[in-house]
Motif scaffolding. Structure first.
Motif, PDB file in Angstrom:
ATOM      1  N   SER A   1       4.658  -3.827   8.122  1.00  0.00           N
ATOM      2  CA  SER A   1       5.579  -3.031   8.369  1.00  0.00           C
ATOM      3  C   SER A   1       5.065  -1.971   7.769  1.00  0.00           C
ATOM      4  O   SER A   1       4.172  -2.514   6.658  1.00  0.00           O
ATOM      5  CB  SER A   1       6.803  -4.086   7.665  1.00  0.00           C
ATOM      6  N   VAL A   2       5.373  -0.831   7.896  1.00  0.00           N
ATOM      7  CA  VAL A   2       5.316   0.853   7.762  1.00  0.00           C
ATOM      8  C   VAL A   2       7.334   1.103   6.970  1.00  0.00           C
ATOM      9  O   VAL A   2       7.334   1.699   8.457  1.00  0.00           O
ATOM     10  CB  VAL A   2       4.839   1.247   8.180  1.00  0.00           C
ATOM     11  N   LEU A   3       6.456   1.788   5.687  1.00  0.00           N
ATOM     12  CA  LEU A   3       8.447   2.572   5.894  1.00  0.00           C
ATOM     13  C   LEU A   3       7.754   3.359   5.642  1.00  0.00           C
ATOM     14  O   LEU A   3       7.114   3.651   4.733  1.00  0.00           O
ATOM     15  CB  LEU A   3       9.241   2.090   4.876  1.00  0.00           C
ATOM     16  N   VAL A   4       8.660   5.084   6.100  1.00  0.00           N
ATOM     17  CA  VAL A   4       8.963   6.206   6.356  1.00  0.00           C
ATOM     18  C   VAL A   4       9.293   7.067   5.221  1.00  0.00           C
ATOM     19  O   VAL A   4      10.408   7.006   5.827  1.00  0.00           O
ATOM     20  CB  VAL A   4       8.038   7.239   7.467  1.00  0.00           C
ATOM     21  N   LEU A   5       9.072   7.060   3.923  1.00  0.00           N
ATOM     22  CA  LEU A   5      10.394   8.167   3.254  1.00  0.00           C
ATOM     23  C   LEU A   5      10.424   9.519   3.008  1.00  0.00           C
ATOM     24  O   LEU A   5       8.969   9.492   3.314  1.00  0.00           O
ATOM     25  CB  LEU A   5      10.310   7.330   1.855  1.00  0.00           C
ATOM     26  N   TYR A   6      11.320  10.612   3.379  1.00  0.00           N
ATOM     27  CA  TYR A   6      10.375  11.197   3.597  1.00  0.00           C
ATOM     28  C   TYR A   6      11.721  12.602   3.131  1.00  0.00           C
ATOM     29  O   TYR A   6      12.886  12.192   3.566  1.00  0.00           O
ATOM     30  CB  TYR A   6      10.771  12.345   5.217  1.00  0.00           C
ATOM     31  N   THR A   7      11.607  13.829   3.443  1.00  0.00           N
ATOM     32  CA  THR A   7      12.343  14.762   3.015  1.00  0.00           C
ATOM     33  C   THR A   7      12.879  15.248   4.153  1.00  0.00           C
ATOM     34  O   THR A   7      12.498  15.628   5.255  1.00  0.00           O
ATOM     35  CB  THR A   7      12.632  15.632   2.164  1.00  0.00           C
TER      36      THR A   7
ATOM     37  N   GLU B   1       0.866  -1.369   0.076  1.00  0.00           N
ATOM     38  CA  GLU B   1       0.071  -0.084   0.067  1.00  0.00           C
ATOM     39  C   GLU B   1       1.326   1.190  -0.233  1.00  0.00           C
ATOM     40  O   GLU B   1       2.405   1.183   0.047  1.00  0.00           O
ATOM     41  CB  GLU B   1      -0.655  -0.188   1.189  1.00  0.00           C
ATOM     42  N   ALA B   2       0.397   2.297  -0.500  1.00  0.00           N
ATOM     43  CA  ALA B   2       1.326   3.335  -0.739  1.00  0.00           C
ATOM     44  C   ALA B   2       0.578   4.664  -0.310  1.00  0.00           C
ATOM     45  O   ALA B   2      -0.487   4.670  -1.717  1.00  0.00           O
ATOM     46  CB  ALA B   2       2.149   3.246  -1.854  1.00  0.00           C
ATOM     47  N   ALA B   3       0.959   5.543   0.180  1.00  0.00           N
ATOM     48  CA  ALA B   3       0.348   6.688   0.319  1.00  0.00           C
ATOM     49  C   ALA B   3       1.297   7.962   0.398  1.00  0.00           C
ATOM     50  O   ALA B   3       2.086   8.230   0.925  1.00  0.00           O
ATOM     51  CB  ALA B   3      -0.372   7.328   1.440  1.00  0.00           C
ATOM     52  N   ALA B   4       1.128   8.948  -0.455  1.00  0.00           N
ATOM     53  CA  ALA B   4       2.404  10.405  -0.163  1.00  0.00           C
ATOM     54  C   ALA B   4       1.493  11.623   0.242  1.00  0.00           C
ATOM     55  O   ALA B   4       0.070  11.968  -0.337  1.00  0.00           O
ATOM     56  CB  ALA B   4       2.949  10.352  -1.529  1.00  0.00           C
ATOM     57  N   ARG B   5       1.842  12.231   0.284  1.00  0.00           N
ATOM     58  CA  ARG B   5       2.197  14.078   0.694  1.00  0.00           C
ATOM     59  C   ARG B   5       3.570  14.695   0.741  1.00  0.00           C
ATOM     60  O   ARG B   5       4.435  14.783   0.725  1.00  0.00           O
ATOM     61  CB  ARG B   5       1.653  14.115   2.062  1.00  0.00           C
ATOM     62  N   TYR B   6       2.866  16.236  -0.008  1.00  0.00           N
ATOM     63  CA  TYR B   6       3.471  17.446  -0.272  1.00  0.00           C
ATOM     64  C   TYR B   6       3.200  18.403  -0.247  1.00  0.00           C
ATOM     65  O   TYR B   6       2.562  18.681  -0.599  1.00  0.00           O
ATOM     66  CB  TYR B   6       3.935  16.874  -2.124  1.00  0.00           C
ATOM     67  N   LEU B   7       4.233  19.269   0.895  1.00  0.00           N
ATOM     68  CA  LEU B   7       3.801  20.818   0.787  1.00  0.00           C
ATOM     69  C   LEU B   7       4.758  21.491   0.957  1.00  0.00           C
ATOM     70  O   LEU B   7       5.934  21.377   1.036  1.00  0.00           O
ATOM     71  CB  LEU B   7       4.087  20.592   2.403  1.00  0.00           C
ATOM     72  N   PRO B   8       4.958  22.131  -0.089  1.00  0.00           N
ATOM     73  CA  PRO B   8       6.185  23.554  -0.426  1.00  0.00           C
ATOM     74  C   PRO B   8       5.930  24.282   0.518  1.00  0.00           C
ATOM     75  O   PRO B   8       5.184  24.524   1.829  1.00  0.00           O
ATOM     76  CB  PRO B   8       4.858  24.336  -2.116  1.00  0.00           C
ATOM     77  N   ALA B   9       6.754  24.745   0.743  1.00  0.00           N
ATOM     78  CA  ALA B   9       6.842  25.632   1.810  1.00  0.00           C
ATOM     79  C   ALA B   9       6.391  26.845   1.250  1.00  0.00           C
ATOM     80  O   ALA B   9       6.220  27.219   0.261  1.00  0.00           O
ATOM     81  CB  ALA B   9       9.144  26.214   1.796  1.00  0.00           C
ATOM     82  N   THR B  10       6.152  28.014   2.462  1.00  0.00           N
ATOM     83  CA  THR B  10       5.462  29.069   2.332  1.00  0.00           C
ATOM     84  C   THR B  10       6.082  30.419   2.221  1.00  0.00           C
ATOM     85  O   THR B  10       6.007  31.338   1.269  1.00  0.00           O
ATOM     86  CB  THR B  10       4.290  29.500   3.721  1.00  0.00           C
ATOM     87  N   HIS B  11       7.679  30.024   2.051  1.00  0.00           N
ATOM     88  CA  HIS B  11       8.533  31.319   1.081  1.00  0.00           C
ATOM     89  C   HIS B  11       8.307  31.024   0.364  1.00  0.00           C
ATOM     90  O   HIS B  11       8.808  29.401   0.037  1.00  0.00           O
ATOM     91  CB  HIS B  11       9.868  31.685   2.366  1.00  0.00           C
TER      92      HIS B  11
ATOM     93  N   VAL C   1       8.020  20.097   2.376  1.00  0.00           N
ATOM     94  CA  VAL C   1       8.342  18.522   3.236  1.00  0.00           C
ATOM     95  C   VAL C   1       7.248  17.446   1.755  1.00  0.00           C
ATOM     96  O   VAL C   1       6.566  17.993   0.629  1.00  0.00           O
ATOM     97  CB  VAL C   1       6.663  18.637   4.198  1.00  0.00           C
ATOM     98  N   ALA C   2       8.448  16.262   1.218  1.00  0.00           N
ATOM     99  CA  ALA C   2       8.182  15.343   0.922  1.00  0.00           C
ATOM    100  C   ALA C   2       7.781  14.186   1.618  1.00  0.00           C
ATOM    101  O   ALA C   2       8.372  13.826   2.527  1.00  0.00           O
ATOM    102  CB  ALA C   2       8.476  15.021  -0.232  1.00  0.00           C
ATOM    103  N   VAL C   3       5.887  13.712   1.315  1.00  0.00           N
ATOM    104  CA  VAL C   3       6.570  12.011   2.502  1.00  0.00           C
ATOM    105  C   VAL C   3       6.077  11.328   2.347  1.00  0.00           C
ATOM    106  O   VAL C   3       4.776  11.049   1.036  1.00  0.00           O
ATOM    107  CB  VAL C   3       5.602  13.038   3.804  1.00  0.00           C
ATOM    108  N   MET C   4       6.524   9.931   1.835  1.00  0.00           N
ATOM    109  CA  MET C   4       5.949   8.943   0.765  1.00  0.00           C
ATOM    110  C   MET C   4       6.013   7.257   1.834  1.00  0.00           C
ATOM    111  O   MET C   4       6.896   7.214   3.006  1.00  0.00           O
ATOM    112  CB  MET C   4       6.257   8.457  -0.010  1.00  0.00           C
ATOM    113  N   LEU C   5       4.628   7.323   2.555  1.00  0.00           N
ATOM    114  CA  LEU C   5       4.112   5.830   2.901  1.00  0.00           C
ATOM    115  C   LEU C   5       4.223   4.641   2.375  1.00  0.00           C
ATOM    116  O   LEU C   5       3.470   4.458   1.549  1.00  0.00           O
ATOM    117  CB  LEU C   5       3.633   5.806   4.418  1.00  0.00           C
TER     118      LEU C   5
END
Length: 712
Positions: A643-649, A497-507, A700-704
């Motif tokens: 198991s859950v893998l958390v990949l992130y920036t 299973e996969a899920a991802a989130r991306y949030l750009p910087a506010t600046h 911020v980038a996160v992929m689970l």
């Protein structure tokens, strides 16, 4: 909030129920030895606090905040919204917490603001101030007195409302100077003594009016004493007509500290002025400043037009507020929160032009249907106040509905519920960018000074709007580019299973170089996450190239370490000055394994089915784009079902003033606690609970990735 006592036993019932707000305020100030204060009442059916009475200092000092929107970043609004005591201990804290006030009143003073409320309802707010010598912290006794006084006032207001008693509308209460009896021998002798002094003495009341001037002062100021009495010195003495000198008077009164300045009396005589403040007024000593005259340069030229505190302070306050606006809707909201309450407007529209027609950029107080009918889409050649002001750049003021209908009979026969209007041209960089329409509930005469203030505010709004329009255009471009470069959806293989989130910087432009992807490669699937240096179009473009390269190298069957090496050489060959971090893994859910290669990227987190979380200590190589000969070793990790893998920036765990290790521990603890939740919800929670992600200093980038049984 503490429960304050009610009215004193035996108090007159009518007096207790019909609040004399000024007496309540003065009593509160005396209990805590404050030198000024004000009571605000919340307007019915409107999220606005309106100053009902002001005491101690001249009301003009608080003119920009006569009417305050509840969402405004002002102490009284914060006190009401959060139902708490707001304490500002001095000049520096005011600058940090409430910069808009500090810009207008940059003097040393302390302030406390409290809500006036019962358990069921908020009626308004109170603020009181102290001179700059007040301790940095509010004492327990002062807090108790303030809360008790506000509670008593709230109970009186509650009773007045219940018994339908009117609230007395008062203006301001200032201290009355102590006057001597003129015919006593002591006072006569005192007057003779003052008249013999070689330097000037002037007494100013709290409003700055001259109540006494001795002969030496009249001579030094160059005006007969009878022409000075009852006047403001910066109005009656032309060479003192400079906002700088009036500012010193305000500073002395608010800080209750001795203040001095020098001024040039034409043609070339420098005079020194020293102000000794008290809560009843100021004593001004005037003398010749011979030492200054020897070294001073030319004096500033006095503006022939009279300076008014309300004009200066309002423009400064609004200017500070508008600098915080980023997009067009920010400008619209700030005008509604800051400008409209202060000038008494009950509705507003900001208009622009698009394709030769009026375009409504934002509005408040009007219905959507009315706005569309009256403004949106009108040709610019049609004769209406909005188009005329936008085309001509000349403001228009309508004191009444009759005046508007007389000038524009064909357009305004259907009422909009308002009775007066100000149409302000928004001109920036020499061209019109829009029109601001302010509507008033009652007929409203616009005197010359108010028209000048409103027109000046229109100029400030225009500059903010021009910046906001440009920002919104760039933001739309950046958002479109970002959406094109990131995958629209993830297609995980069976058993993952996969899920991802991306949030750009506010600046910047809300665009950056973080990326993620799932790449289907037979018989396995690859996952990648990375971060290109920078937050601009160049970084986003390079991110797209790296993502494409990783996909291509994965598709031709390269192993994880080969994909990293090939992408690294490509980045060097492109000749860019930017670097990138990257984490690449090949998933094998059938065997419950994952093979990973890392290029300077933060290590992933792995949550086991039993809830234990650990940071994977992966071997790795340097950032991509640094060394063409770099080697990227691989690590194989067990990935059993559950198991859950958390990949992130790094934007998830790195923020100014925070420790990365502590942040990583916090993410791990949260993952251990809620890691069994559905993956989409888990992704939301990880981003929501991250302090670094909330600050949005970096992308911020996160992929689970969650391993499941192969048949799922």
């Amino acid at each position: 909030m503490s429960d304050g006592p009610g009215p004193a036993p035996g108090a007159d019932a009518t007096t207790a129920a019909q609040p004399a707000l000024s007496l309540a305020l003065v009593s509160m100030m005396q209990e805590v030895h404050a030198h000024s204060g004000a009571v605000y009442l919340l307007r019915p059916e409107e999220p606005v606090l309106e100053m009902t009475v002001h005491a101690g200092m001249p009301r003009a000092f608080a003119a920009p905040w006569e009417r305050v929107g509840l969402s405004a970043p002002i102490p009284v609004a914060d006190a009401v919204r959060e139902r708490r005591l707001v304490w500002v201990g001095g000049e520096e804290e005011m600058a940090r917490s409430y910069p808009r006030i500090a810009v207008v009143l940059p003097y040393p003073f302390a302030l406390a603001a409290l809500p006036v409320a019962t358990a069921e309802r908020v009626y308004g707010a109170v603020f009181v101030t102290w001179p700059g010598a007040h301790p940095a912290e509010l004492s327990a006794m002062e807090r108790d007195h303030l809360w008790a006084a506000c509670d008593r006032l709230a109970l009186r207001l509650e009773r007045a409302e219940r018994e339908n008693l009117p609230i007395i509308q008062e203006t301001e209460v200032v201290a009355t100077a102590v006057t001597a009896t003129a015919d006593t021998p002591g006072s006569v002798e005192a007057a003779r003594m003052v008249s013999r002094l070689p330097y000037g003495l002037v007494s100013l009341d709290l409003h700055g009016r001259i109540g006494f001037v001795n002969a030496a002062a009249a001579e030094l100021l160059g005006r007969p004493a009878d022409q000075l009495l009852g006047t403001l010195p910066w109005m009656s003495v032309s060479w003192l007509n400079d906002p700088t000198y009036e500012d010193r008077y305000r500073g002395a009164l608010l800080s209750q500290e001795v203040t001095s300045f020098v001024a040039l009396r034409p043609p070339g005589e420098w005079l020194s002025f020293r102000m000794y403040p008290s809560t009843t007024g100021l004593t001004l000593r005037i003398g010749r400043a011979r030492a200054v005259a020897a070294i001073a340069g030319p004096a500033p030229q006095a503006d022939p037009s009279p300076a008014r505190l309300v004009t200066i302070s309002q423009v400064l306050s609004f200017a500070g507020a508008l600098t915080e606006a980023v997009g067009v809707q920010d400008v619209v909201q700030l005008v509604w929160d800051e400008v409209a309450p202060a000038v008494g407007s009950r509705a507003m529209v900001i208009l622009g032009s698009q394709g030769g027609r009026l375009h409504v950029l934002g509005h408040r107080g009007y219905s959507e249907a009315y706005i569309v009918e009256r403004f949106h889409g009108l040709p610019l050649m049609e004769r209406t106040p909005g188009t005329h002001v936008l085309n001509s750049g000349v403001p228009a003021f309508f004191d009444s509905r009759e005046q508007l209908e007389r000038l524009y009979p064909s357009r305004y026969k259907s009422p909009d519920g308002f009775a007066a209007w100000a149409y302000l041209p928004l001109i920036a960089s020499g061209r019109p960018v829009g029109t601001c329409v302010l509507a008033y509930a009652e007929p409203h005469v616009f005197p010359a000074d108010e028209r000048a203030v409103l027109t000046s505010l229109g100029g400030l709004i225009a500059q903010a709007l021009e910046r906001a329009l440009l920002y919104d255009a760039k933001h739309r471009l950046a958002h479109g580019l970002q959406q094109a470069l990131l995958p629209n959806s993830l297609a995980p293989p069976p058993g993952i299973e996969a899920a991802a989130r991306y949030l750009p910087a506010t600046h910047g432009m809300d665009i950056g170089g973080d990326f993620y992807d799932l790449v289907p490669t037979l018989p396995l699937t690859a996952a990648v996450i990375g971060d290109v240096q920078g937050h601009n179009v160049t970084a986003a473009g390079l991110m797209g190239q790296i993502r494409t390269a990783v996909r291509a190298y994965s598709t031709v069957g390269q192993a994880p370490h080969e994909v990293m090496s090939s992408t690294n050489r490509l980045l060097i060959d492109l000749g860019t000055d930017l670097f990138a971090s990257c984490l690449y893994l090949r998933l094998d859910p059938a065997r419950g394994r994952a093979v990973m290669a890392r290029a300077g990227h933060p290590p992933p987190l792995l949550r086991r089915p039993d809830g234990r979380v650990r940071v994977l200590d992966l071997a790795g190589g340097p950032l991509l784009g640094i060394d063409a000969a770099a080697v990227y070793p691989t690590t194989e990790v067990s990935l059993v079902p559950g198991s859950v893998l958390v990949l992130y920036t790094d934007g998830l765990v790195e923020a100014p003033g925070s420790d990365i290790e502590d942040a990583l521990v916090g993410v791990g603890a949260l993952l251990s606690e809620i890691g069994d939740q559905p993956l989409e919800k888990l992704a939301d929670e990880l981003v929501l609970q991250s302090a670094a992600a909330r600050q949005r200093v970096d992308d911020v980038a996160v992929m689970l990735l969650r391993a499941t049984t192969p048949d799922r």
